[in-house]
Design a protein around this motif. Structure first.
Motif, PDB file in Angstrom:
ATOM      1  N   ILE A  96      27.696  11.367 -16.468  1.00 28.24           N
ATOM      2  CA  ILE A  96      27.198  12.471 -16.478  1.00 28.24           C
ATOM      3  C   ILE A  96      25.766  11.672 -15.615  1.00 28.24           C
ATOM      4  CG2 ILE A  96      25.062  13.445 -17.945  1.00 28.24           C
ATOM      5  CD1 ILE A  96      26.986  13.602 -20.496  1.00 28.24           C
ATOM      6  N   ILE A  97      25.240  13.271 -14.549  1.00 27.80           N
ATOM      7  CA  ILE A  97      24.048  12.248 -13.922  1.00 27.80           C
ATOM      8  C   ILE A  97      23.096  13.827 -14.224  1.00 27.80           C
ATOM      9  CG2 ILE A  97      23.744  13.440 -11.857  1.00 27.80           C
ATOM     10  CD1 ILE A  97      25.651  13.398 -10.574  1.00 27.80           C
ATOM     11  N   THR A  98      22.815  14.821 -14.845  1.00 30.04           N
ATOM     12  CA  THR A  98      22.177  15.752 -15.635  1.00 30.04           C
ATOM     13  C   THR A  98      22.609  16.502 -16.643  1.00 30.04           C
ATOM     14  OG1 THR A  98      19.967  16.630 -14.852  1.00 30.04           O
ATOM     15  CG2 THR A  98      21.665  17.098 -13.635  1.00 30.04           C
ATOM     16  N   CYS A  99      21.700  17.468 -17.029  1.00 31.92           N
ATOM     17  CA  CYS A  99      21.996  18.214 -18.041  1.00 31.92           C
ATOM     18  C   CYS A  99      21.305  19.825 -18.216  1.00 31.92           C
ATOM     19  CB  CYS A  99      22.838  17.656 -18.833  1.00 31.92           C
ATOM     20  SG  CYS A  99      21.971  16.888 -20.076  1.00 31.92           S
ATOM     21  N   SER A 137      19.127  13.702 -25.337  1.00 32.35           N
ATOM     22  CA  SER A 137      20.330  13.067 -24.467  1.00 32.35           C
ATOM     23  C   SER A 137      21.782  13.996 -24.230  1.00 32.35           C
ATOM     24  CB  SER A 137      21.066  12.272 -25.063  1.00 32.35           C
ATOM     25  OG  SER A 137      21.879  11.116 -24.885  1.00 32.35           O
ATOM     26  N   CYS A 138      21.800  13.821 -23.379  1.00 31.44           N
ATOM     27  CA  CYS A 138      22.954  14.355 -22.544  1.00 31.44           C
ATOM     28  C   CYS A 138      24.537  14.338 -23.377  1.00 31.44           C
ATOM     29  CB  CYS A 138      23.156  14.473 -21.001  1.00 31.44           C
ATOM     30  SG  CYS A 138      21.734  14.958 -20.412  1.00 31.44           S
ATOM     31  N   SER A 139      24.427  13.065 -23.927  1.00 26.86           N
ATOM     32  CA  SER A 139      25.728  12.572 -24.817  1.00 26.86           C
ATOM     33  C   SER A 139      25.728  13.912 -25.728  1.00 26.86           C
ATOM     34  CB  SER A 139      24.942  11.248 -25.342  1.00 26.86           C
ATOM     35  OG  SER A 139      24.214  11.519 -26.696  1.00 26.86           O
ATOM     36  N   ALA A 199      33.650  33.189 -25.075  1.00 20.19           N
ATOM     37  CA  ALA A 199      33.299  33.184 -23.775  1.00 20.19           C
ATOM     38  C   ALA A 199      32.214  32.855 -23.498  1.00 20.19           C
ATOM     39  CB  ALA A 199      34.293  33.420 -22.496  1.00 20.19           C
ATOM     40  N   PHE A 200      31.058  33.091 -24.392  1.00 20.63           N
ATOM     41  CA  PHE A 200      29.470  33.139 -25.015  1.00 20.63           C
ATOM     42  C   PHE A 200      29.024  31.863 -23.441  1.00 20.63           C
ATOM     43  CE2 PHE A 200      25.233  33.229 -27.052  1.00 20.63           C
ATOM     44  CZ  PHE A 200      24.592  33.456 -25.814  1.00 20.63           C
ATOM     45  N   VAL A 201      28.032  31.765 -23.158  1.00 23.77           N
ATOM     46  CA  VAL A 201      27.220  30.527 -22.731  1.00 23.77           C
ATOM     47  C   VAL A 201      25.998  30.235 -22.930  1.00 23.77           C
ATOM     48  CG1 VAL A 201      28.811  31.422 -20.191  1.00 23.77           C
ATOM     49  CG2 VAL A 201      26.299  32.106 -20.652  1.00 23.77           C
ATOM     50  N   GLY A 202      25.308  31.626 -23.542  1.00 22.03           N
ATOM     51  CA  GLY A 202      24.244  31.422 -24.175  1.00 22.03           C
ATOM     52  C   GLY A 202      23.355  30.286 -24.965  1.00 22.03           C
ATOM     53  N   ASN A 203      24.280  29.762 -25.466  1.00 23.85           N
ATOM     54  CA  ASN A 203      24.220  29.023 -26.694  1.00 23.85           C
ATOM     55  C   ASN A 203      25.340  27.939 -25.877  1.00 23.85           C
ATOM     56  OD1 ASN A 203      27.296  28.992 -26.759  1.00 23.85           O
ATOM     57  ND2 ASN A 203      27.098  29.849 -28.909  1.00 23.85           N
ATOM     58  N   ARG A 204      25.165  27.650 -24.702  1.00 21.64           N
ATOM     59  CA  ARG A 204      25.973  25.964 -23.973  1.00 21.64           C
ATOM     60  C   ARG A 204      24.824  25.471 -23.263  1.00 21.64           C
ATOM     61  NH1 ARG A 204      30.130  27.154 -27.348  1.00 21.64           N
ATOM     62  NH2 ARG A 204      31.297  28.895 -27.136  1.00 21.64           N
ATOM     63  N   SER A 205      25.878  24.486 -22.678  1.00 19.54           N
ATOM     64  CA  SER A 205      25.046  23.691 -21.949  1.00 19.54           C
ATOM     65  C   SER A 205      25.406  23.449 -20.240  1.00 19.54           C
ATOM     66  CB  SER A 205      24.381  22.495 -22.479  1.00 19.54           C
ATOM     67  OG  SER A 205      25.612  21.381 -22.687  1.00 19.54           O
ATOM     68  N   LEU A 206      24.998  23.474 -19.757  1.00 18.18           N
ATOM     69  CA  LEU A 206      25.284  23.166 -18.643  1.00 18.18           C
ATOM     70  C   LEU A 206      25.078  21.315 -17.895  1.00 18.18           C
ATOM     71  CD1 LEU A 206      25.944  23.671 -15.236  1.00 18.18           C
ATOM     72  CD2 LEU A 206      23.562  23.402 -14.889  1.00 18.18           C
ATOM     73  N   VAL A 207      26.319  20.592 -17.618  1.00 17.35           N
ATOM     74  CA  VAL A 207      26.195  19.607 -17.139  1.00 17.35           C
ATOM     75  C   VAL A 207      26.827  19.144 -15.763  1.00 17.35           C
ATOM     76  CG1 VAL A 207      27.533  17.332 -18.159  1.00 17.35           C
ATOM     77  CG2 VAL A 207      26.708  18.890 -19.240  1.00 17.35           C
ATOM     78  N   VAL A 208      26.398  18.597 -15.490  1.00 13.90           N
ATOM     79  CA  VAL A 208      26.688  17.299 -13.684  1.00 13.90           C
ATOM     80  C   VAL A 208      26.867  16.211 -13.379  1.00 13.90           C
ATOM     81  CG1 VAL A 208      26.230  17.244 -10.895  1.00 13.90           C
ATOM     82  CG2 VAL A 208      25.340  18.939 -12.949  1.00 13.90           C
ATOM     83  N   HIS A 209      28.614  16.424 -13.387  1.00 15.65           N
ATOM     84  CA  HIS A 209      28.966  15.051 -13.699  1.00 15.65           C
ATOM     85  C   HIS A 209      28.936  14.241 -11.966  1.00 15.65           C
ATOM     86  CE1 HIS A 209      30.535  15.664 -18.197  1.00 15.65           C
ATOM     87  NE2 HIS A 209      29.821  16.895 -17.334  1.00 15.65           N
ATOM     88  N   TYR A 210      29.686  12.884 -11.825  1.00 12.81           N
ATOM     89  CA  TYR A 210      30.166  12.256 -10.997  1.00 12.81           C
ATOM     90  C   TYR A 210      31.410  12.645 -10.853  1.00 12.81           C
ATOM     91  CZ  TYR A 210      25.851   9.154 -10.279  1.00 12.81           C
ATOM     92  OH  TYR A 210      24.792   9.111 -10.237  1.00 12.81           O
ATOM     93  N   SER A 211      32.574  11.841 -10.335  1.00 12.98           N
ATOM     94  CA  SER A 211      34.041  12.598 -10.046  1.00 12.98           C
ATOM     95  C   SER A 211      34.559  11.866 -11.177  1.00 12.98           C
ATOM     96  CB  SER A 211      34.514  11.714  -8.519  1.00 12.98           C
ATOM     97  OG  SER A 211      34.499  10.506  -8.741  1.00 12.98           O
ATOM     98  N   ASN A 212      34.080  10.386 -11.549  1.00 14.73           N
ATOM     99  CA  ASN A 212      34.412   9.973 -12.631  1.00 14.73           C
ATOM    100  C   ASN A 212      33.812   9.706 -13.678  1.00 14.73           C
ATOM    101  OD1 ASN A 212      31.855   8.706 -12.919  1.00 14.73           O
ATOM    102  ND2 ASN A 212      32.154   6.658 -12.716  1.00 14.73           N
ATOM    103  N   LYS A 213      33.260  11.239 -14.271  1.00 13.32           N
ATOM    104  CA  LYS A 213      33.260  11.378 -15.276  1.00 13.32           C
ATOM    105  C   LYS A 213      31.633  11.617 -16.051  1.00 13.32           C
ATOM    106  CE  LYS A 213      36.611  14.879 -15.643  1.00 13.32           C
ATOM    107  NZ  LYS A 213      37.294  14.485 -16.527  1.00 13.32           N
TER     108      LYS A 213
END
Length: 263
Positions: A167-170, A90-92, A151-165
């Motif tokens: 989540i579309i995908t991650c 889950s992206c949540s 500010a390391f990216v390696g242990n993080r995730s990318l999230v794409v949102h609609y304008s109302n926040k």
């Protein structure tokens, strides 16, 4: 009298001091050759974000490629979130934006002052997405590929949102050469992507004639070249890790408009 004369000037300096505390410093000393890739899972929205160290170690080069975004619900946002996608998919589980300097999101990000934005607010610093297919390449001075950096990216995730926040995908950022976790999902569902079956092997030791598609990469980074192999060559190809480069991006817009999900 003397105390009352000194107190107002101190109050005037306080907001400036607080603002300086929130400003993100440029990242330096990022390891040369380090690269992390967030490849979105297959679905209606596809693409990737590739984060690579710059030649001088200052800041990170980001290659953005998104396709199949909905015809409605934009402008779309994309961020680096503080947690990876959980194994259940889950992206949540991704948490908030990466924000080591506690900027918060009460004040909108100003593209002219990226140091005062949340580190993970990529679309806030570099522009919202107003199309169904989007590609961009820029250097973000405040993201890092160094493991010990906040500010390391390696242990993080990318999230794409609609304008109302919503989540579309991650997808998780993974080091080049490492397989993406099974938790990468689309549309915040709980179903992991189905695994592709291995090629069948005949009694003579040769694989079946079913073609196998490979995503190729070179020293300069992943490419979108695709090679189709068959026979014994396909058998050898099963040893090669796939899915490392940015997804192939279609240049055609979506044919049907999609309404935003309920917040």
């Amino acid at each position: 009298m003397r105390r009352s004369m000194l107190f107002p000037p101190l109050l005037a300096l306080l907001p400036a001091a607080l603002a300086n505390d929130k400003a993100a410093p440029p990242t330096t000393g990022n390891p040369q050759g380090a690269q992390y890739i967030a490849a979105l899972p297959s679905g209606s929205v596809s693409g990737s974000v590739v984060a690579s160290s710059t030649f001088n170690g200052t800041g990170v080069n980001l290659q953005i490629s998104l396709s199949g975004l909905p015809g409605q619900g934009g402008p779309f946002q994309y961020h680096i979130h503080e947690n990876p996608v959980a194994p259940h998919g889950s992206c949540s589980s991704v948490g908030e934006h990466v924000d080591p300097y506690r900027v918060g999101d009460l004040v909108p990000c100003d593209q002219n002052k990226p140091q005062d934005c949340q580190v993970g607010d990529l679309s806030g610093k570099h522009g919202l997405v107003n199309t169904t297919n989007y590609a961009s390449n820029y250097i973000d001075k405040y993201v890092s590929t160094a493991v010990d950096s906040p500010a390391f990216v390696g242990n993080r995730s990318l999230v794409v949102h609609y304008s109302n926040k919503t989540i579309i995908t991650c997808a998780n950022f993974t080091m080049e050469g490492m397989p993406a976790p099974a938790g990468n999902v689309s549309d915040d569902t709980l179903s992991p992507p189905a695994a592709s079956p291995a090629p069948a092997v005949s009694s003579a030791g040769n694989s079946s004639s079913s073609p196998t598609a490979l995503v190729l990469s070179d020293a300069a980074g992943p490419t979108s070249k695709t090679s189709t192999l068959s026979g014994s060559a396909a058998m050898s190809s099963s040893r090669i890790a796939t899915g490392l480069g940015p997804a192939n991006v279609s240049t055609s817009s979506t044919s049907a408009a999609q309404s935003p999900a309920e917040a």
